[in-house]
Design a protein around this motif. Structure first.
Motif, PDB file in Angstrom:
ATOM      1  N   GLN A 106       0.907  -1.237  -0.049  1.00 56.00           N
ATOM      2  CA  GLN A 106      -0.134  -0.142  -0.152  1.00 56.00           C
ATOM      3  C   GLN A 106       0.956   1.190   0.010  1.00 56.00           C
ATOM      4  N   PRO A 107       0.712   2.179  -1.022  1.00 53.11           N
ATOM      5  CA  PRO A 107       1.400   3.463  -1.025  1.00 53.11           C
ATOM      6  C   PRO A 107       1.141   4.297   0.048  1.00 53.11           C
ATOM      7  N   LEU A 108       1.869   5.430   0.411  1.00 56.14           N
ATOM      8  CA  LEU A 108       1.399   6.011   1.525  1.00 56.14           C
ATOM      9  C   LEU A 108       0.737   5.447   2.969  1.00 56.14           C
ATOM     10  N   GLY A 109       1.733   4.570   3.059  1.00 55.17           N
ATOM     11  CA  GLY A 109       1.395   3.486   4.459  1.00 55.17           C
ATOM     12  C   GLY A 109       1.294   4.436   5.512  1.00 55.17           C
ATOM     13  N   GLU A 110       1.669   5.729   5.696  1.00 52.33           N
ATOM     14  CA  GLU A 110       1.584   6.251   6.966  1.00 52.33           C
ATOM     15  C   GLU A 110       0.160   6.916   7.230  1.00 52.33           C
ATOM     16  N   ILE A 111      -0.606   6.972   5.907  1.00 49.44           N
ATOM     17  CA  ILE A 111      -1.959   7.551   5.838  1.00 49.44           C
ATOM     18  C   ILE A 111      -2.972   6.221   6.208  1.00 49.44           C
ATOM     19  N   ASP A 112      -3.536   6.619   7.354  1.00 43.78           N
ATOM     20  CA  ASP A 112      -4.509   5.386   7.797  1.00 43.78           C
ATOM     21  C   ASP A 112      -5.848   5.270   6.775  1.00 43.78           C
ATOM     22  N   ALA A 113      -6.033   4.196   6.094  1.00 42.86           N
ATOM     23  CA  ALA A 113      -7.214   4.030   5.221  1.00 42.86           C
ATOM     24  C   ALA A 113      -7.169   5.136   4.144  1.00 42.86           C
ATOM     25  N   PRO A 114      -6.179   4.953   3.276  1.00 39.32           N
ATOM     26  CA  PRO A 114      -5.899   5.931   2.375  1.00 39.32           C
ATOM     27  C   PRO A 114      -7.089   6.315   1.385  1.00 39.32           C
ATOM     28  N   LEU A 115      -7.742   5.262   0.777  1.00 40.43           N
ATOM     29  CA  LEU A 115      -8.731   5.306  -0.097  1.00 40.43           C
ATOM     30  C   LEU A 115     -10.127   5.902   0.500  1.00 40.43           C
ATOM     31  N   TRP A 116     -10.251   5.713   1.807  1.00 45.35           N
ATOM     32  CA  TRP A 116     -11.510   6.253   2.476  1.00 45.35           C
ATOM     33  C   TRP A 116     -11.046   7.542   2.752  1.00 45.35           C
ATOM     34  N   THR A 117      -9.759   8.188   3.110  1.00 37.89           N
ATOM     35  CA  THR A 117      -9.447   9.519   3.648  1.00 37.89           C
ATOM     36  C   THR A 117      -9.756  10.424   2.301  1.00 37.89           C
ATOM     37  N   LEU A 118      -9.082   9.976   1.007  1.00 32.80           N
ATOM     38  CA  LEU A 118      -9.156  10.583   0.153  1.00 32.80           C
ATOM     39  C   LEU A 118     -10.415  10.809  -0.873  1.00 32.80           C
ATOM     40  N   GLY A 119     -11.170   9.277  -0.480  1.00 30.48           N
ATOM     41  CA  GLY A 119     -12.583   9.720  -1.001  1.00 30.48           C
ATOM     42  C   GLY A 119     -13.434  10.648  -0.176  1.00 30.48           C
ATOM     43  N   ALA A 120     -12.991  10.766   0.996  1.00 29.10           N
ATOM     44  CA  ALA A 120     -13.848  11.790   1.667  1.00 29.10           C
ATOM     45  C   ALA A 120     -13.061  13.384   1.169  1.00 29.10           C
ATOM     46  N   LEU A 121     -12.192  13.318   1.131  1.00 30.81           N
ATOM     47  CA  LEU A 121     -11.830  14.776   0.377  1.00 30.81           C
ATOM     48  C   LEU A 121     -12.358  14.863  -0.881  1.00 30.81           C
ATOM     49  N   ALA A 122     -12.663  13.921  -1.773  1.00 26.89           N
ATOM     50  CA  ALA A 122     -13.056  14.102  -3.216  1.00 26.89           C
ATOM     51  C   ALA A 122     -14.613  14.414  -2.816  1.00 26.89           C
ATOM     52  N   ARG A 123     -15.280  13.872  -1.903  1.00 26.86           N
ATOM     53  CA  ARG A 123     -16.832  14.192  -1.739  1.00 26.86           C
ATOM     54  C   ARG A 123     -16.997  15.478  -1.199  1.00 26.86           C
ATOM     55  N   ALA A 124     -15.924  15.921  -0.374  1.00 24.36           N
ATOM     56  CA  ALA A 124     -16.003  17.356   0.304  1.00 24.36           C
ATOM     57  C   ALA A 124     -16.126  18.166  -0.945  1.00 24.36           C
ATOM     58  N   CYS A 125     -15.092  18.185  -1.680  1.00 24.46           N
ATOM     59  CA  CYS A 125     -14.932  19.027  -2.948  1.00 24.46           C
ATOM     60  C   CYS A 125     -16.192  19.094  -3.944  1.00 24.46           C
ATOM     61  N   MET A 126     -16.757  17.787  -3.898  1.00 23.73           N
ATOM     62  CA  MET A 126     -17.848  17.720  -4.825  1.00 23.73           C
ATOM     63  C   MET A 126     -19.114  18.519  -4.070  1.00 23.73           C
ATOM     64  N   LEU A 127     -19.019  18.319  -3.060  1.00 23.94           N
ATOM     65  CA  LEU A 127     -20.142  18.925  -2.128  1.00 23.94           C
ATOM     66  C   LEU A 127     -19.808  20.367  -2.349  1.00 23.94           C
ATOM     67  N   TRP A 128     -18.683  21.086  -2.263  1.00 21.68           N
ATOM     68  CA  TRP A 128     -18.439  22.389  -2.359  1.00 21.68           C
ATOM     69  C   TRP A 128     -19.089  23.024  -3.829  1.00 21.68           C
ATOM     70  N   GLY A 129     -18.660  22.122  -5.040  1.00 18.55           N
ATOM     71  CA  GLY A 129     -19.404  22.361  -6.215  1.00 18.55           C
ATOM     72  C   GLY A 129     -20.918  22.488  -6.180  1.00 18.55           C
ATOM     73  N   ALA A 130     -21.453  21.387  -5.512  1.00 18.86           N
ATOM     74  CA  ALA A 130     -23.021  21.343  -5.545  1.00 18.86           C
ATOM     75  C   ALA A 130     -23.579  22.502  -4.771  1.00 18.86           C
ATOM     76  N   LEU A 131     -22.870  22.787  -3.630  1.00 17.19           N
ATOM     77  CA  LEU A 131     -23.231  23.917  -2.624  1.00 17.19           C
ATOM     78  C   LEU A 131     -23.354  25.390  -3.539  1.00 17.19           C
ATOM     79  N   GLU A 132     -22.418  25.703  -4.426  1.00 19.84           N
ATOM     80  CA  GLU A 132     -22.389  26.526  -5.109  1.00 19.84           C
ATOM     81  C   GLU A 132     -23.504  26.703  -6.244  1.00 19.84           C
ATOM     82  N   ALA A 133     -23.732  25.352  -6.933  1.00 20.78           N
ATOM     83  CA  ALA A 133     -24.921  25.447  -7.616  1.00 20.78           C
ATOM     84  C   ALA A 133     -26.118  25.655  -7.145  1.00 20.78           C
ATOM     85  N   THR A 134     -26.270  25.050  -5.703  1.00 17.34           N
ATOM     86  CA  THR A 134     -27.563  25.347  -5.250  1.00 17.34           C
ATOM     87  C   THR A 134     -27.773  26.649  -4.842  1.00 17.34           C
ATOM     88  N   LEU A 135     -26.658  27.450  -4.468  1.00 16.52           N
ATOM     89  CA  LEU A 135     -26.797  28.942  -4.123  1.00 16.52           C
ATOM     90  C   LEU A 135     -27.032  29.780  -5.261  1.00 16.52           C
TER      91      LEU A 135
END
Length: 374
Positions: free
Chosen positions: A201-230
């Motif tokens: 597993q690359p970036l072994g120092e990151i616990d649950a890398p796909l979960w963490t990076l998936g959360a980052l991606a969803r947060a950024c997607m939320l940012w876009g959907a929030l701006e569309a809603t506004l």
């Protein structure tokens, strides 16, 4: 392993050249291909293959893959506009998942297969176990995004290894599911499924890398959907007339919209900080992994809380029409409801921050907060 090359930094607050190119490219592409009718057809089961073909032609799925492996070699901070655009236009395709999968495969030295990819973190999406021969998998994964539309799955958390799995094999059974926006969230049953490729597993120092990076991606997607809603809400408030004036001139409604704009601003900034932390973690900077986890937690909390507020404010402003299928508001708000819970809800990430603060104790709390390492 193909580390991300170091690139010249843009001036503070200024987007880089690649960031501008990505933003212009993806905004033009999505504006041309995605509208309310396209999204309605998607929800009716008509998945347009042209959308994936067009994003693939522009190399977007491999944006985070090194140039030596055929990708763009972009940094996380440079693909922020792309993740935001997925949310703003509610793009119905596994582009974020494919980018994350490609980034980890590249770091692990594994070849990137053709076509869209999906991701899962064992221990978070379910439990997978390596068979004694370390070449097959048993177990169940739940709520895997876009699994039915992807041939390949990248899964991490297998005894600190990263696996690439062909989903089109008889040893894997798929049960269909979806989120509120009709986007696939499928359940996968593995019964001796063969592994196509396996690497530490690359970036072994990151616990649950796909979960963490998936959360980052969803947060950024939320940012876009929030701006569309506004944007939709402000436009409607300025057009809808009651008692001889636009409802947007009412002070109470202006206060609601101002509160929402502030929450979206906080979410946007939190996402940008987390994207910078992902750059640092991928570059191997000391403490980068701890800061990434902290900043992703903050971004997911801010974006999730803003999503809850946005759905409330927008539907109050629109009234009954906003709940109808005929109006496009629901295409954004149902994704806000869905994405705020995917890869960990805001309350789950807030709980992790709270537990870390308690564990740090009074002596370690302030330093941990300042260093973003709780």
């Amino acid at each position: 392993m193909n580390p991300t090359p170091v690139k010249p930094e843009a001036a503070a607050g200024e987007p880089s050249e690649l960031q501008r190119l990505i933003a212009d490219s993806v905004e033009g592409l999505f504006a041309d291909l995605i509208d309310a009718e396209h999204l309605a057809a998607f929800e009716a089961g008509d998945h347009d293959p042209e959308l994936w073909q067009r994003v693939a032609e522009q190399g977007l799925p491999a944006a985070l893959v090194g140039e030596s492996a055929g990708g763009s070699g972009a940094r996380w901070s440079e693909i922020g506009p792309l993740l935001r655009a997925i949310g703003y236009w509610q793009a119905p395709l596994p582009l974020a998942e494919s980018m994350l999968a490609g980034a980890l495969l590249d770091r692990a030295g594994l070849a990137l297969p053709d076509g869209p990819l999906t991701i899962a973190e064992t221990g978070r999406h379910g439990e997978l176990r390596l068979c004694p021969d370390s070449q097959r998998l048993n177990g169940v994964l739940a709520r895997v995004p876009w699994a039915r539309d992807c041939r390949w799955l990248v899964v991490s958390g297998l005894d600190r290894q990263l696996a690439l799995v062909d989903l089109r094999q008889a040893a894997i059974r798929l049960d269909r599911g979806s989120n509120f926006a009709a986007e696939p969230l499928d359940r996968l049953h593995f019964e001796g499924a063969e592994i196509a490729a396996l690497a530490p597993q690359p970036l072994g120092e990151i616990d649950a890398p796909l979960w963490t990076l998936g959360a980052l991606a969803r947060a950024c997607m939320l940012w876009g959907a929030l701006e569309a809603t506004l944007d939709k809400t402000v436009e409607y408030a300025n057009q809808r007339v009651q008692f001889g004036k636009p409802i947007g001139r009412q002070q109470a409604l202006q206060q609601y919209l101002a509160q929402l704009a502030g929450a979206i601003g906080a979410a946007r900034m939190a996402c940008q900080v987390a994207l910078d932390s992902a750059d640092a973690a991928f570059a191997g900077e000391p403490g980068g992994a701890h800061r990434l986890r902290f900043d992703v937690a903050v971004a997911k909390v801010c974006a999730g809380e803003a999503a809850t507020l946005a759905c409330s404010v927008a539907h109050q402003v629109f009234g009954a029409i906003g709940f109808t299928r005929e109006h496009s508001l629901h295409q954004a708000t149902r994704r806000l409801w869905s994405w705020r819970d995917e890869f960990g809800s805001d309350s789950q990430w807030a709980l992790q921050l709270g537990e870390a603060a308690i564990d740090a104790g009074s002596a370690g709390f302030w330093n941990g907060l300042c260093e973003r390492s709780l």
